[in-house]
Design a protein around this motif. Structure first.
Motif, PDB file in Angstrom:
ATOM      1  N   UNK A   1       0.822  -1.212   0.000  1.00 14.13           N
ATOM      2  CA  UNK A   1       0.000   0.000   0.000  1.00 14.13           C
ATOM      3  C   UNK A   1       0.855   1.261   0.000  1.00 14.13           C
ATOM      4  N   UNK A   2       2.040   1.182   0.560  1.00 12.10           N
ATOM      5  CA  UNK A   2       2.924   2.345   0.550  1.00 12.10           C
ATOM      6  C   UNK A   2       3.387   2.708  -0.863  1.00 12.10           C
ATOM      7  N   UNK A   3       3.310   1.760  -1.782  1.00 10.30           N
ATOM      8  CA  UNK A   3       3.704   2.026  -3.170  1.00 10.30           C
ATOM      9  C   UNK A   3       2.576   2.639  -3.991  1.00 10.30           C
ATOM     10  N   UNK A   4       1.378   2.684  -3.454  1.00 15.35           N
ATOM     11  CA  UNK A   4       0.221   3.142  -4.229  1.00 15.35           C
ATOM     12  C   UNK A   4       0.343   4.581  -4.733  1.00 15.35           C
ATOM     13  N   UNK A   5       0.796   5.546  -3.930  1.00 12.17           N
ATOM     14  CA  UNK A   5       0.923   6.901  -4.475  1.00 12.17           C
ATOM     15  C   UNK A   5       1.901   6.990  -5.640  1.00 12.17           C
ATOM     16  N   UNK A   6       2.983   6.208  -5.566  1.00 12.62           N
ATOM     17  CA  UNK A   6       3.954   6.207  -6.659  1.00 12.62           C
ATOM     18  C   UNK A   6       3.355   5.616  -7.929  1.00 12.62           C
ATOM     19  N   UNK A   7       2.558   4.573  -7.781  1.00 16.52           N
ATOM     20  CA  UNK A   7       1.881   3.970  -8.930  1.00 16.52           C
ATOM     21  C   UNK A   7       0.872   4.906  -9.554  1.00 16.52           C
ATOM     22  N   UNK A   8       0.160   5.661  -8.718  1.00 14.83           N
ATOM     23  CA  UNK A   8      -0.820   6.610  -9.228  1.00 14.83           C
ATOM     24  C   UNK A   8      -0.145   7.713 -10.038  1.00 14.83           C
ATOM     25  N   UNK A   9       0.918   8.274  -9.484  1.00 16.05           N
ATOM     26  CA  UNK A   9       1.641   9.346 -10.187  1.00 16.05           C
ATOM     27  C   UNK A   9       2.269   8.812 -11.467  1.00 16.05           C
ATOM     28  N   UNK A  10       2.843   7.615 -11.416  1.00 14.94           N
ATOM     29  CA  UNK A  10       3.476   7.033 -12.599  1.00 14.94           C
ATOM     30  C   UNK A  10       2.454   6.777 -13.709  1.00 14.94           C
TER      31      UNK A  10
END
Length: 118
Positions: free
Chosen positions: A55-64
């Protein structure tokens, strides 16, 4: 474009991304989904520690995901025309966030094994 059909969406996505990149993205999505299902069946449970880290990777995935679509369509955030553009970008961000979480969870489980992180 009066009717929104699967063939129309397929043609639009192939036009935006190109045939090879689009087929590669679909193939990668299928491979990650099958690997995720394999991990869930193999472990017989969800590891909440791995899930939290994913879940901590979710913001990075959204921006990417948003950046990737803007890059492929040669657009900028300043090109937003109305509420539907914002809704579409939020949808893209949501799909990118979920995709990143599934990818990270799957990679953690495949690399570190079933019971190393619990």
């Amino acid at each position: 474009m009066k009717d929104l059909t699967f063939e129309t969406l397929l043609a639009v996505f192939q036009e935006i991304f190109g045939r090879w990149l689009f087929c590669s993205m679909v193939g990668a999505a299928i491979i990650v989904t099958v690997a995720y299902l394999y991990v869930l069946v193999r472990d017989r449970k969800v590891s909440w520690t791995k899930f939290l880290l994913a879940q901590l990777s979710m913001p990075f995935g959204a921006v990417a995901a948003v950046w990737f679509v803007l890059f492929m369509t040669h657009s900028h955030l300043a090109d937003m025309g109305g509420p539907i553009d914002i809704i579409l970008l939020l949808g893209i961000a949501g799909v990118g966030a979920i995709g990143a979480a599934v990818l990270i969870y799957t990679l953690q489980s495949l690399i570190k094994g079933a019971h190393e992180i619990d």
